[in-house]
Design an enzyme around this catalytic site. Structure first.
Site, PDB file in Angstrom:
ATOM      1  N   LYS A 201       7.019  -1.963   1.259  1.00 28.59           N
ATOM      2  CA  LYS A 201       7.378  -1.771  -0.146  1.00 28.59           C
ATOM      3  C   LYS A 201       7.392  -0.279  -0.467  1.00 28.59           C
ATOM      4  O   LYS A 201       6.348   0.366  -0.552  1.00 28.59           O
ATOM      5  CB  LYS A 201       6.383  -2.474  -1.073  1.00 28.59           C
ATOM      6  CG  LYS A 201       6.939  -2.510  -2.497  1.00 28.59           C
ATOM      7  CD  LYS A 201       5.890  -2.670  -3.560  1.00 28.59           C
ATOM      8  CE  LYS A 201       5.260  -1.386  -4.002  1.00 28.59           C
ATOM      9  NZ  LYS A 201       6.169  -0.431  -4.655  1.00 28.59           N
ATOM     10  N   GLU A 276      -4.490   5.986   2.972  1.00 25.31           N
ATOM     11  CA  GLU A 276      -4.242   7.440   2.917  1.00 25.31           C
ATOM     12  C   GLU A 276      -4.171   7.789   1.439  1.00 25.31           C
ATOM     13  O   GLU A 276      -3.186   7.460   0.773  1.00 25.31           O
ATOM     14  CB  GLU A 276      -2.914   7.787   3.607  1.00 25.31           C
ATOM     15  CG  GLU A 276      -2.894   7.537   5.101  1.00 25.31           C
ATOM     16  CD  GLU A 276      -3.684   8.570   5.889  1.00 25.31           C
ATOM     17  OE1 GLU A 276      -3.972   9.654   5.337  1.00 25.31           O
ATOM     18  OE2 GLU A 276      -4.021   8.287   7.041  1.00 25.31           O
ATOM     19  N   CYS A 310      -0.317  15.411  -1.111  1.00 22.22           N
ATOM     20  CA  CYS A 310      -1.709  14.945  -1.019  1.00 22.22           C
ATOM     21  C   CYS A 310      -2.633  16.015  -0.471  1.00 22.22           C
ATOM     22  O   CYS A 310      -3.796  16.080  -0.818  1.00 22.22           O
ATOM     23  CB  CYS A 310      -1.780  13.697  -0.155  1.00 22.22           C
ATOM     24  SG  CYS A 310      -1.039  13.931   1.466  1.00 22.22           S
ATOM     25  N   GLU A 407      -7.434  15.242  -9.304  1.00 22.89           N
ATOM     26  CA  GLU A 407      -6.149  15.476  -8.646  1.00 22.89           C
ATOM     27  C   GLU A 407      -5.045  15.478  -9.696  1.00 22.89           C
ATOM     28  O   GLU A 407      -4.812  14.467 -10.356  1.00 22.89           O
ATOM     29  CB  GLU A 407      -5.865  14.387  -7.593  1.00 22.89           C
ATOM     30  CG  GLU A 407      -4.621  14.692  -6.780  1.00 22.89           C
ATOM     31  CD  GLU A 407      -4.205  13.577  -5.826  1.00 22.89           C
ATOM     32  OE1 GLU A 407      -4.235  12.397  -6.229  1.00 22.89           O
ATOM     33  OE2 GLU A 407      -3.812  13.895  -4.697  1.00 22.89           O
TER      34      GLU A 407
HETATM   35  P1  NAD Z   1       0.301   5.117  -6.454  1.00 22.39           P
HETATM   36  O1  NAD Z   1      -1.045   4.703  -5.999  1.00 22.39           O
HETATM   37  O2  NAD Z   1       0.617   5.037  -7.898  1.00 22.39           O
HETATM   38  O3  NAD Z   1       1.424   4.230  -5.736  1.00 22.39           O
HETATM   39  C1  NAD Z   1       1.578   4.191  -4.339  1.00 22.39           C
HETATM   40  C2  NAD Z   1       2.261   2.901  -3.957  1.00 22.39           C
HETATM   41  O4  NAD Z   1       1.397   1.819  -4.304  1.00 22.39           O
HETATM   42  C3  NAD Z   1       3.574   2.633  -4.692  1.00 22.39           C
HETATM   43  O5  NAD Z   1       4.462   1.983  -3.823  1.00 22.39           O
HETATM   44  C4  NAD Z   1       3.150   1.689  -5.812  1.00 22.39           C
HETATM   45  O6  NAD Z   1       4.181   0.852  -6.263  1.00 22.39           O
HETATM   46  C5  NAD Z   1       2.086   0.882  -5.108  1.00 22.39           C
HETATM   47  N1  NAD Z   1       1.114   0.254  -6.004  1.00 22.39           N
HETATM   48  C6  NAD Z   1       0.754   0.628  -7.250  1.00 22.39           C
HETATM   49  N2  NAD Z   1      -0.170  -0.237  -7.743  1.00 22.39           N
HETATM   50  C7  NAD Z   1      -0.400  -1.165  -6.780  1.00 22.39           C
HETATM   51  C8  NAD Z   1      -1.246  -2.294  -6.669  1.00 22.39           C
HETATM   52  N3  NAD Z   1      -2.035  -2.671  -7.664  1.00 22.39           N
HETATM   53  N4  NAD Z   1      -1.231  -2.999  -5.527  1.00 22.39           N
HETATM   54  C9  NAD Z   1      -0.452  -2.627  -4.490  1.00 22.39           C
HETATM   55  N5  NAD Z   1       0.389  -1.574  -4.538  1.00 22.39           N
HETATM   56  C10 NAD Z   1       0.408  -0.845  -5.667  1.00 22.39           C
HETATM   57  O7  NAD Z   1       0.532   6.564  -5.870  1.00 22.39           O
HETATM   58  P2  NAD Z   1       1.816   7.490  -6.060  1.00 22.39           P
HETATM   59  O8  NAD Z   1       1.783   8.019  -7.452  1.00 22.39           O
HETATM   60  O9  NAD Z   1       3.037   6.780  -5.582  1.00 22.39           O
HETATM   61  O10 NAD Z   1       1.516   8.652  -5.013  1.00 22.39           O
HETATM   62  C11 NAD Z   1       0.727   9.740  -5.319  1.00 22.39           C
HETATM   63  C12 NAD Z   1      -0.638   9.586  -4.686  1.00 22.39           C
HETATM   64  O11 NAD Z   1      -0.510   9.361  -3.288  1.00 22.39           O
HETATM   65  C13 NAD Z   1      -1.483  10.831  -4.820  1.00 22.39           C
HETATM   66  O12 NAD Z   1      -2.790  10.487  -5.159  1.00 22.39           O
HETATM   67  C14 NAD Z   1      -1.437  11.429  -3.409  1.00 22.39           C
HETATM   68  O13 NAD Z   1      -2.526  12.268  -3.105  1.00 22.39           O
HETATM   69  C15 NAD Z   1      -1.387  10.199  -2.570  1.00 22.39           C
HETATM   70  N6  NAD Z   1      -0.819  10.480  -1.237  1.00 22.39           N
HETATM   71  C16 NAD Z   1      -1.660  10.495  -0.169  1.00 22.39           C
HETATM   72  C17 NAD Z   1      -1.172  10.795   1.095  1.00 22.39           C
HETATM   73  C18 NAD Z   1      -2.080  10.829   2.292  1.00 22.39           C
HETATM   74  O14 NAD Z   1      -1.574  10.861   3.406  1.00 22.39           O
HETATM   75  N7  NAD Z   1      -3.391  10.810   2.112  1.00 22.39           N
HETATM   76  C19 NAD Z   1       0.191  11.060   1.266  1.00 22.39           C
HETATM   77  C20 NAD Z   1       1.021  11.030   0.160  1.00 22.39           C
HETATM   78  C21 NAD Z   1       0.503  10.724  -1.093  1.00 22.39           C
END
Ligand code: NAD
Length: 505
Positions: A201, A276, A310, A407
């Site tokens: 997804k 992650e 991130c 963050e």
């Molecule tokens: P997010 O948590 O809002 O969403 C990430 C994904 O999870 C999306 O596909 C979203 O639709 C899905 N999602 C949201 N709620 C969900 C739920 N209840 N159940 C299952 N899936 C759900 O994050 P974002 O805004 O897309 O990304 C930014 C975040 O990602 C930042 O905190 C960043 O640090 C982190 N990030 C971490 C890494 C790493 O490798 N550690 C890499 C990239 C981004």
């Protein structure tokens, strides 16, 4: 700051192939076929540089996830499990070649959907081809071991004990928007190499490059049901994956907040969970640092991908002896960064992903001002429909400020000064965070560098550079930055089970 924010999609040149891709139907990939969602829902996806709609995309919910999981399970138990490691490696290599021949298209799609500058998008696309090659090669080396059989057997018989490495099964892959193709392939390539089948997804903010990847997987000859792609909202399609009783593993990249929800949802069938998550990484600049190197390095540690990164180094610690000079240099460098549409080759800073995210970042800038930090530069959203926020530097920050602790995921640097040369004390300052993803140390003294790195509690620490990630280098978080590692051999191990076998002969 140089503003080249003439960002409307009408003012930029995109290729015919990209135009064609954007106008074609964008459906769900389930069981090798492009289908509409069961409920027929679609969403618009927008160019964040102009807020113009670039495509309409089908989205799915729990029923679509069910269908995708059924297809993935059938493929896992069917022909996919009969392929040898070498045959899977060959398919991965074919995907890599198709990515290479579609680099321009994938790059433009990533720029339009996410907003990132073209040179960064191109690098990430070259890198995902490399990932398929790397994990294809790694698939060929999936091997068990032999070991000493247990005493209670060997006491009365000859025996043989060995281990097998087997794929975990059906893997649910939940992907964020900040580096969409790259974060998708970091999961997809090792999962396929291990012999898993997947339901992926993508983020609802950036649904396009994953669909193009799905197309290339089919073209490469990946059998039906092995790769399923269901766009949709996190609260619907995402939670349906993490709750699903027939998904064996969920690999999630996203915020720490959502990571917690994934863990709770996964308890039903105790599926394996890899996370992650977020970060607030320290950048420690010692008094003997090379200031030319540090100026660019610090600025880009924070502002790379507009801070939507991130591993962004957003907590900068500068020693008193060089603080004022370095801060001035970073300010001057930052003010030279070219802001504009990612398609423009000169652009170094693109837009933030969405209006909502832009508002969140601007709110944090306001919080920083109210908390008493000094705003040295930036702080404003640019005029126009795109979500461009100036790279912003706060000095005179303290560890208690929200802009230092939380963050922001935007172009906001916080600078703190320190006077100590005691490495334990400096490390305590760097480690004063709930996160532990990344970090960097800037000094010309290698003993200090390695001693300090050893004290920093983070999964990925660099010396005189920041965020030096690579396909073969394990990446992941300590503390609330996650569970497990991606990239490298550990990225493949994450999709394998170990079975121990003892035969009494
Ligand atoms: P997010 O948590 O809002 O969403 C990430 C994904 O999870 C999306 O596909 C979203 O639709 C899905 N999602 C949201 N709620 C969900 C739920 N209840 N159940 C299952 N899936 C759900 O994050 P974002 O805004 O897309 O990304 C930014 C975040 O990602 C930042 O905190 C960043 O640090 C982190 N990030 C971490 C890494 C790493 O490798 N550690 C890499 C990239 C981004």
């Amino acid at each position: 700051m140089q503003n080249m924010n003439n960002s409307s999609i009408k003012n930029i040149t995109i290729s015919t192939a990209t135009k064609q891709f954007l106008t074609q139907p964008h459906k769900l990939l389930i069981n090798g076929v492009w289908v509409d969602g069961v409920e027929g829902k679609t969403i618009e996806t927008r160019d964040p540089a102009s807020n113009e709609v670039i495509a309409r995309v089908a989205i799915g919910g729990s029923k679509d996830i069910d269908n995708a999981v059924i297809a993935a399970r059938k493929a896992f138990e069917g022909p996919w499990s009969k392929l040898t490691n070498f045959e899977r490696a060959k398919l991965l290599s074919r995907i890599a070649r198709l990515i290479e021949s579609n680099t321009d298209l994938l790059t433009e799609i990533e720029v339009l959907d996410n907003g990132m500058p073209t040179n960064i998008a191109r690098l990430t696309i070259q890198n995902i081809a490399e990932m398929f090659d790397y994990y294809g090669a790694a698939a060929q080396r999936i091997e068990g071991t032999t070991t000493t059989p247990p005493r209670h057997i060997t006491d009365h018989a000859e025996a043989l004990t060995y281990t097998l490495r087997e794929p975990i099964g059906v893997a649910g892959l939940i992907v964020p928007w900040n580096v969409p193709a790259s974060t998708a392939v970091l999961k997809l390539a090792p999962a396929l190499a291990a012999g898993c089948t997947v339901v992926m997804k993508p983020s609802e903010e950036t649904p396009l490059s994953a669909l193009l990847l799905g197309q290339l997987c089919l073209e490469a000859g990946i059998p039906a049901g092995v790769v399923n792609i269901v766009n949709g909202y996190g609260s619907e399609a995402g939670s349906a994956i993490s709750e699903h009783a027939d998904v064996d593993k969920v690999s999630f990249t996203g915020s720490t907040q959502t990571g917690r929800k994934i863990i709770c949802a996964a308890t039903g069938n105790l599926k394996k969970v890899a996370l992650e998550l977020g970060g607030k990484s320290p950048v420690v600049v010692m008094p003997d640092a090379d200031l030319d190197l540090a100026t660019v390095g610090i600025a880009m540690a924070t502002f790379f991908l507009q801070g939507q990164n991130c591993m962004a180094g957003t907590r900068i610690f500068i020693h008193d002896a060089i603080h004022d000079e370095l801060v001035q240099r970073v300010k001057l460098f930052t003010e030279q960064l070219v802001i504009g549409h990612g398609i423009n080759p000169a652009t170094m800073i693109g837009p933030l992903i969405s209006e909502k995210h832009c508002e969140k970042v601007l709110k944090y800038i306001e919080i920083g001002v109210n908390e008493g930090a000094t705003m040295l530069t930036g702080g404003k959203k640019l005029e126009g429909d795109g979500y461009f926020v100036q790279p912003t530097i706060f000095t005179d920050c303290t560890a208690q400020m929200r802009i230092v602790k939380e963050e922001i995921f935007g172009p906001v640097m916080t600078v703190q000064r320190f006077s100590s040369l005691d490495l334990d004390e400096i490390a305590r300052m760097a480690n004063d965070t709930i996160y532990g993803l990344s970090g960097s140390v800037w000094t010309q003294n290698l003993s200090i560098a390695h001693s300090l790195v050893a004290r920093i509690r983070a999964g990925h620490v660099s010396i005189n550079c920041h965020g030096a990630v690579g396909t073969n280098i394990p990446f992941g978080g300590y503390a609330q930055s996650g569970w497990g590692r991606e990239f490298g051999q550990e990225g493949l191990d994450a999709y394998l089970e170990t079975k121990a076998v003892t035969a009494q002969l």
